[in-house]
Motif scaffolding. Structure first.
Motif, PDB file in Angstrom:
ATOM      1  N   GLY A  91      36.722  39.735  39.196  1.00 39.92           N
ATOM      2  CA  GLY A  91      37.903  39.762  40.046  1.00 39.92           C
ATOM      3  C   GLY A  91      38.852  40.849  39.596  1.00 39.92           C
ATOM      4  N   VAL A  92      39.785  41.172  40.480  1.00 39.46           N
ATOM      5  CA  VAL A  92      40.826  42.150  40.125  1.00 39.46           C
ATOM      6  C   VAL A  92      42.196  41.541  40.429  1.00 39.46           C
ATOM      7  CG1 VAL A  92      39.441  44.256  40.370  1.00 39.46           C
ATOM      8  CG2 VAL A  92      40.560  43.280  42.388  1.00 39.46           C
ATOM      9  N   PRO A  93      43.203  41.906  39.626  1.00 35.71           N
ATOM     10  CA  PRO A  93      44.545  41.324  39.788  1.00 35.71           C
ATOM     11  C   PRO A  93      45.434  42.161  40.696  1.00 35.71           C
ATOM     12  CG  PRO A  93      44.485  42.617  37.785  1.00 35.71           C
ATOM     13  CD  PRO A  93      43.139  42.814  38.450  1.00 35.71           C
ATOM     14  N   GLN A  94      46.667  41.747  40.798  1.00 36.03           N
ATOM     15  CA  GLN A  94      47.671  42.493  41.587  1.00 36.03           C
ATOM     16  C   GLN A  94      48.912  42.687  40.729  1.00 36.03           C
ATOM     17  OE1 GLN A  94      49.185  40.297  44.991  1.00 36.03           O
ATOM     18  NE2 GLN A  94      50.723  41.849  45.400  1.00 36.03           N
ATOM     19  N   THR A 106      45.322  48.741  48.478  1.00 38.19           N
ATOM     20  CA  THR A 106      45.341  47.670  47.467  1.00 38.19           C
ATOM     21  C   THR A 106      44.792  46.377  48.067  1.00 38.19           C
ATOM     22  OG1 THR A 106      47.212  48.689  46.375  1.00 38.19           O
ATOM     23  CG2 THR A 106      46.864  46.361  45.916  1.00 38.19           C
ATOM     24  N   PHE A 107      45.226  46.062  49.289  1.00 43.06           N
ATOM     25  CA  PHE A 107      44.698  44.873  49.980  1.00 43.06           C
ATOM     26  C   PHE A 107      43.175  44.957  50.065  1.00 43.06           C
ATOM     27  CE2 PHE A 107      42.908  42.871  53.695  1.00 43.06           C
ATOM     28  CZ  PHE A 107      43.475  41.603  53.698  1.00 43.06           C
ATOM     29  N   ASP A 108      42.677  46.118  50.526  1.00 43.88           N
ATOM     30  CA  ASP A 108      41.224  46.272  50.717  1.00 43.88           C
ATOM     31  C   ASP A 108      40.480  46.110  49.392  1.00 43.88           C
ATOM     32  OD1 ASP A 108      41.477  46.627  53.419  1.00 43.88           O
ATOM     33  OD2 ASP A 108      41.436  48.817  53.332  1.00 43.88           O
ATOM     34  N   GLN A 109      41.032  46.668  48.322  1.00 39.24           N
ATOM     35  CA  GLN A 109      40.347  46.582  47.022  1.00 39.24           C
ATOM     36  C   GLN A 109      40.317  45.132  46.522  1.00 39.24           C
ATOM     37  OE1 GLN A 109      42.191  47.286  43.477  1.00 39.24           O
ATOM     38  NE2 GLN A 109      40.294  47.639  42.347  1.00 39.24           N
ATOM     39  N   ILE A 110      41.460  44.449  46.617  1.00 39.65           N
ATOM     40  CA  ILE A 110      41.531  43.063  46.125  1.00 39.65           C
ATOM     41  C   ILE A 110      40.591  42.163  46.931  1.00 39.65           C
ATOM     42  CG2 ILE A 110      43.054  41.038  45.954  1.00 39.65           C
ATOM     43  CD1 ILE A 110      45.289  42.968  45.078  1.00 39.65           C
ATOM     44  N   PHE A 111      40.616  42.297  48.257  1.00 38.92           N
ATOM     45  CA  PHE A 111      39.743  41.455  49.087  1.00 38.92           C
ATOM     46  C   PHE A 111      38.275  41.834  48.927  1.00 38.92           C
ATOM     47  CE2 PHE A 111      41.692  38.214  51.783  1.00 38.92           C
ATOM     48  CZ  PHE A 111      42.971  38.262  51.248  1.00 38.92           C
ATOM     49  N   SER A 112      38.025  43.125  48.694  1.00 39.08           N
ATOM     50  CA  SER A 112      36.638  43.558  48.535  1.00 39.08           C
ATOM     51  C   SER A 112      36.000  42.913  47.301  1.00 39.08           C
ATOM     52  CB  SER A 112      36.637  45.084  48.429  1.00 39.08           C
ATOM     53  OG  SER A 112      35.351  45.544  48.277  1.00 39.08           O
ATOM     54  N   VAL A 113      36.709  42.919  46.176  1.00 37.28           N
ATOM     55  CA  VAL A 113      36.145  42.331  44.942  1.00 37.28           C
ATOM     56  C   VAL A 113      36.264  40.805  44.972  1.00 37.28           C
ATOM     57  CG1 VAL A 113      36.246  42.278  42.420  1.00 37.28           C
ATOM     58  CG2 VAL A 113      36.770  44.412  43.629  1.00 37.28           C
ATOM     59  N   ASN A 114      37.460  40.293  45.236  1.00 39.34           N
ATOM     60  CA  ASN A 114      37.726  38.857  45.048  1.00 39.34           C
ATOM     61  C   ASN A 114      37.151  37.970  46.154  1.00 39.34           C
ATOM     62  OD1 ASN A 114      39.191  39.945  42.973  1.00 39.34           O
ATOM     63  ND2 ASN A 114      41.149  39.037  43.525  1.00 39.34           N
ATOM     64  N   VAL A 115      36.957  38.537  47.348  1.00 45.28           N
ATOM     65  CA  VAL A 115      36.436  37.715  48.458  1.00 45.28           C
ATOM     66  C   VAL A 115      35.034  38.184  48.857  1.00 45.28           C
ATOM     67  CG1 VAL A 115      36.847  36.814  50.778  1.00 45.28           C
ATOM     68  CG2 VAL A 115      38.796  37.313  49.274  1.00 45.28           C
ATOM     69  N   ALA A 144      46.938  30.530  41.615  1.00 45.73           N
ATOM     70  CA  ALA A 144      47.678  31.253  42.668  1.00 45.73           C
ATOM     71  C   ALA A 144      47.245  30.804  44.057  1.00 45.73           C
ATOM     72  CB  ALA A 144      47.464  32.760  42.514  1.00 45.73           C
ATOM     73  N   ALA A 145      46.031  30.258  44.175  1.00 48.62           N
ATOM     74  CA  ALA A 145      45.545  29.777  45.473  1.00 48.62           C
ATOM     75  C   ALA A 145      46.246  28.487  45.872  1.00 48.62           C
ATOM     76  CB  ALA A 145      44.034  29.527  45.392  1.00 48.62           C
ATOM     77  N   ILE A 146      46.703  27.739  44.867  1.00 51.52           N
ATOM     78  CA  ILE A 146      47.250  26.400  45.102  1.00 51.52           C
ATOM     79  C   ILE A 146      48.775  26.439  45.080  1.00 51.52           C
ATOM     80  CG2 ILE A 146      47.315  24.028  44.173  1.00 51.52           C
ATOM     81  CD1 ILE A 146      44.585  25.004  42.710  1.00 51.52           C
ATOM     82  N   ARG A 147      49.294  27.196  44.122  1.00 48.25           N
ATOM     83  CA  ARG A 147      50.755  27.301  43.941  1.00 48.25           C
ATOM     84  C   ARG A 147      51.143  28.751  43.760  1.00 48.25           C
ATOM     85  NH1 ARG A 147      54.589  24.917  39.747  1.00 48.25           N
ATOM     86  NH2 ARG A 147      56.371  24.876  41.107  1.00 48.25           N
ATOM     87  N   PRO A 148      51.125  29.529  44.872  1.00 51.80           N
ATOM     88  CA  PRO A 148      51.465  30.952  44.743  1.00 51.80           C
ATOM     89  C   PRO A 148      52.904  31.141  44.299  1.00 51.80           C
ATOM     90  CG  PRO A 148      51.117  30.343  47.052  1.00 51.80           C
ATOM     91  CD  PRO A 148      50.846  29.122  46.244  1.00 51.80           C
ATOM     92  N   ARG A 149      53.158  32.218  43.553  1.00 48.51           N
ATOM     93  CA  ARG A 149      54.507  32.557  43.115  1.00 48.51           C
ATOM     94  C   ARG A 149      54.910  33.877  43.789  1.00 48.51           C
ATOM     95  NH1 ARG A 149      55.976  28.263  42.506  1.00 48.51           N
ATOM     96  NH2 ARG A 149      57.904  29.030  41.542  1.00 48.51           N
ATOM     97  N   ALA A 156      46.928  36.038  45.715  1.00 47.66           N
ATOM     98  CA  ALA A 156      46.925  34.605  46.041  1.00 47.66           C
ATOM     99  C   ALA A 156      46.094  34.340  47.296  1.00 47.66           C
ATOM    100  CB  ALA A 156      48.355  34.105  46.228  1.00 47.66           C
ATOM    101  N   ALA A 157      46.258  35.191  48.311  1.00 49.97           N
ATOM    102  CA  ALA A 157      45.508  34.997  49.559  1.00 49.97           C
ATOM    103  C   ALA A 157      44.008  35.182  49.321  1.00 49.97           C
ATOM    104  CB  ALA A 157      45.995  35.977  50.625  1.00 49.97           C
ATOM    105  N   SER A 158      43.644  36.127  48.455  1.00 50.03           N
ATOM    106  CA  SER A 158      42.215  36.338  48.172  1.00 50.03           C
ATOM    107  C   SER A 158      41.628  35.111  47.480  1.00 50.03           C
ATOM    108  CB  SER A 158      41.995  37.608  47.321  1.00 50.03           C
ATOM    109  OG  SER A 158      42.370  37.414  45.956  1.00 50.03           O
ATOM    110  N   LYS A 159      42.388  34.501  46.569  1.00 47.93           N
ATOM    111  CA  LYS A 159      41.891  33.327  45.852  1.00 47.93           C
ATOM    112  C   LYS A 159      41.893  32.096  46.762  1.00 47.93           C
ATOM    113  CE  LYS A 159      40.946  35.348  41.940  1.00 47.93           C
ATOM    114  NZ  LYS A 159      39.546  35.479  41.494  1.00 47.93           N
TER     115      LYS A 159
END
Ligand SMILES: NC(=O)c1ccc[n+]([C@@H]2O[C@H](COP(=O)([O-])OP(=O)(O)OC[C@H]3O[C@@H](n4cnc5c(N)ncnc54)[C@H](O)[C@@H]3O)[C@@H](O)[C@H]2O)c1
Length: 253
Positions: A91-94, A106-115, A144-149, A156-159
């Protein structure tokens, strides 16, 4: 040994949670394919496993590529004859920032790896497991999927997406005797941690602020997740599927 002669693939296993889990699964008797885009890191994890008397091999793969996912599944089954566990952990962070400051790349990279990376792992691992009528597809989600900050909406959306994917795939896999489970770790001491804190390095003040939000009063060590993954991969967890297991010291309460 809780995983004697089982065959496991762990992605993102050059570092952090993946490396600790690959080591823990090998210690419990599994043959482990250590997968990462960082080939040198994957080889270093294999060396540690072998030094401890375990069995492992390294494979360079980018989880965002279908062909790489297919290749690692084929490699593990060719080398060890079956596939009991696929841990989609890479996974990759933000960096912490409001949505208006996050660019589309950044959106594309996070969703590409994490989803997409998880989706592709499942696409190639589940048919093998369904044919065997056994197996676990395990996913690293996040609290972050359950309690996003604030400031982590894209991660959070990817998780969140993979927690829903866990439930959907669990239903498809269950009639075939295959389980699908997610783990949601709270902040964990790995190289990813400073990014979540928007720091180059974790400093005492940021750490103390974060720790204060965790009822048990500390962050995870990678070993906390590794132990959970070993339990979920063992026969003791035979009735657990579709769940997202929080390993968070009470953070999500
Ligand atoms: N560290 C935390 O605070 C924390 C908290 C909750 C969830 N997580 C999740 O745990 C998982 C593991 O992260 P970690 O904390 O061990 O971080 P880490 O940076 O130590 O490990 C991540 C690994 O994933 C690999 N990777 C990244 N992109 C890849 C790709 N496209 N293909 C193959 N490998 C790739 C990296 O090379 C690295 O070895 C991630 O999914 C992360 O989102 C981490």
């Amino acid at each position: 040994m809780r995983l004697k002669d089982k065959v496991a693939i762990v992605t993102g296993a050059a570092s952090g949670i993946g490396a600790a889990t690959a080591l823990a699964m090998a210690r419990e008797g599994a043959h482990v394919l250590v997968v990462d885009v960082n080939e040198a890191g994957a080889k270093a994890t294999v060396e540690q496993i072998e030094k401890a008397g375990g069995q492992a091999a390294a494979a360079r793969a980018d989880v965002t590529r279908a062909a790489d996912n297919q290749a690692v599944v084929e490699r593990a089954t060719a080398q060890w004859g079956r596939l009991d566990v696929f841990y989609a952990n890479a996974g990759v962070p933000q960096w912490k920032m409001d949505l208006e400051d996050v660019d589309e790349k950044t959106f594309d990279q996070i969703f590409s790896v994490n989803v997409k990376g998880v989706w592709l792992g499942a696409k190639y691992a589940l048919p093998v497991m369904k044919r065997q009528r056994r197996g676990l597809f395990l996913i690293t989600a996040s609290t972050a999927a359950i309690r996003p900050r604030p400031g982590g909406q894209t991660y959070a959306a990817s998780k969140g997406a993979v927690v829903t994917l866990t439930k959907a795939l669990a239903l498809e896999a269950a009639p075939h005797g295959v389980r699908v489970v997610a783990i949601a770790p709270v902040a964990t001491h790995t190289p990813m941690l400073p990014t979540f804190m928007s720091k180059k390095e974790v400093d005492a003040e940021s750490l103390a602020q974060y720790v204060a939000t965790v009822p048990l009063g500390r962050l995870n060590q990678p070993q906390d997740i590794a132990e959970t993954a070993v339990f979920l991969a063992s026969d003791a967890a035979a009735m657990i599927t579709g769940s997202c297991i929080e390993v968070d010291g009470g953070r999500c309460i």
